[in-house]
Scaffold this motif. Sequence first.
Motif, PDB file in Angstrom:
ATOM      1  N   UNK A  26     -54.000 100.416  51.878  1.00  0.00           N
ATOM      2  CA  UNK A  26     -53.519 101.792  51.693  1.00  0.00           C
ATOM      3  C   UNK A  26     -53.244 102.173  50.244  1.00  0.00           C
ATOM      4  N   UNK A  27     -52.880 101.212  49.390  1.00  0.00           N
ATOM      5  CA  UNK A  27     -52.640 101.502  47.969  1.00  0.00           C
ATOM      6  C   UNK A  27     -53.444 100.543  47.113  1.00  0.00           C
ATOM      7  N   UNK A  28     -53.630 100.912  45.843  1.00  0.00           N
ATOM      8  CA  UNK A  28     -54.356 100.034  44.931  1.00  0.00           C
ATOM      9  C   UNK A  28     -53.631  98.698  44.777  1.00  0.00           C
ATOM     10  N   UNK A  29     -52.320  98.747  44.653  1.00  0.00           N
ATOM     11  CA  UNK A  29     -51.545  97.520  44.480  1.00  0.00           C
ATOM     12  C   UNK A  29     -51.731  96.587  45.672  1.00  0.00           C
ATOM     13  N   UNK A  30     -51.648  97.137  46.873  1.00  0.00           N
ATOM     14  CA  UNK A  30     -51.829  96.315  48.067  1.00  0.00           C
ATOM     15  C   UNK A  30     -53.257  95.776  48.170  1.00  0.00           C
ATOM     16  N   UNK A  31     -54.212  96.580  47.745  1.00  0.00           N
ATOM     17  CA  UNK A  31     -55.606  96.134  47.798  1.00  0.00           C
ATOM     18  C   UNK A  31     -55.832  94.946  46.874  1.00  0.00           C
ATOM     19  N   UNK A  32     -55.249  94.993  45.667  1.00  0.00           N
ATOM     20  CA  UNK A  32     -55.433  93.876  44.745  1.00  0.00           C
ATOM     21  C   UNK A  32     -54.646  92.645  45.175  1.00  0.00           C
ATOM     22  N   UNK A  33     -53.505  92.845  45.794  1.00  0.00           N
ATOM     23  CA  UNK A  33     -52.796  91.702  46.364  1.00  0.00           C
ATOM     24  C   UNK A  33     -53.644  91.049  47.459  1.00  0.00           C
ATOM     25  N   UNK A  34     -54.251  91.873  48.280  1.00  0.00           N
ATOM     26  CA  UNK A  34     -55.123  91.364  49.343  1.00  0.00           C
ATOM     27  C   UNK A  34     -56.328  90.645  48.747  1.00  0.00           C
ATOM     28  N   UNK A  35     -56.870  91.188  47.660  1.00  0.00           N
ATOM     29  CA  UNK A  35     -58.027  90.569  47.019  1.00  0.00           C
ATOM     30  C   UNK A  35     -57.695  89.171  46.516  1.00  0.00           C
ATOM     31  N   UNK A  36     -56.541  89.017  45.895  1.00  0.00           N
ATOM     32  CA  UNK A  36     -56.168  87.699  45.368  1.00  0.00           C
ATOM     33  C   UNK A  36     -55.827  86.725  46.490  1.00  0.00           C
ATOM     34  N   UNK A  37     -55.260  87.207  47.594  1.00  0.00           N
ATOM     35  CA  UNK A  37     -55.050  86.338  48.749  1.00  0.00           C
ATOM     36  C   UNK A  37     -56.392  85.875  49.314  1.00  0.00           C
ATOM     37  N   UNK A  38     -57.335  86.807  49.376  1.00  0.00           N
ATOM     38  CA  UNK A  38     -58.670  86.469  49.867  1.00  0.00           C
ATOM     39  C   UNK A  38     -59.322  85.413  48.995  1.00  0.00           C
TER      40      UNK A  38
END
Length: 390
Positions: A235-247
Amino acid sequence: MPVEFLGIAATNDGSETTPRSGAAFDKEYTLRLARAHEDHGWDRVLFAYGSGSPDPAPAAAYVASRLDRLQILLAHRPNVSYPTFAAKTFATLDQISEGRLAVHFITGGDDHEQGREGDTLTKDERYARTREYIRIVKKIWTSHEPFDHEGEHYRFHDFVSDVFPAQQPRPNVSFGGSSPAAYAAGGAEADIYCLWGEPLAETAGQIEAVKAAAKAAGRTDVPRIQVAFRPIIAPTEELAWEKAHRTLGAIRERGTAGLKRRHRTGASEAALPQNAGSQRLIAIAEAGERYDRALWTPTAAATGGAGNSNALVGTPETVAQALLDYHDLGVDILSARGYDLLGDAIDFGRYVIPIVREEVAKRDAERDAQRDIKHDAEQAPPGTLAAVNG
């Protein structure tokens, strides 16, 4: 230019980030994933091919017989069957799906993977074989009289099929690759040319190479262009990048456990992959982590450039705009596959596809309106208001 979306038709729930929970061919999951694509705005799904993986053709027939709209892209390696047999298989599947089949021909970029099924040809020989194979399949699909063939790799006599595709004159042929030999073969034979997601500048260069190859082959048309990505949205850029690094962490953990996809030529993990597409992905990742609006390369680096592995990271709006940038280059088939195959297919279909479709429709309408204005101005008699305004 209309836009289409291609997803993945996996036969189990495993990915680079999570182990599969059941058998290699999980019939219920296969249908559930395909239905999620059909129900959430996707146009087609790819049934991929691997030397030890479930056979994609019967899996595709299973899905096609249970869904009404979803189109099928069936991956096929010419080394695994004779073209007379394959052409009948494809025609039968096109009949089962009532004209929803396209075939993606894989030449094979890795000697070790090809050798697993007895293919000992060199890369250049494989490309020559693929071109001959595609031409034979096309002829079988459209010839109602027996014919002979005497080629470099295939010879047969007095063959005619008794089963023909539902599509007329034939299903589309899809092809991919990033080497000069690939451009030459696909430029000559493909209806759809498939590329892995690279920065915009590099993708534009590849599109021009495909167009040049088509022209060199004497074609007056050019293949449609498809580009593939791994979307990571939130939903937000910050959450997307957190998800990317978890991935990325999960990919690396799976790789450390010995589960990384193997596209290497030998035992050394330091060895470069043989295929040009993977080499390009690695070089792009070494040159930088982020490109253009949302392209992120560490996922490709972590897998050794294995297949479709560059990510697009951001909110649905950001990822949609990034995809529209590629559409502006002339890409009209957008391939996307998340790391949570089912959940990401649903989210991408709900939140990204509608944005892209709406914007493409808007741009097409504006382009048509401008063309109509220009046409009216050109047809108006000199001195009239329409001619002056034009």
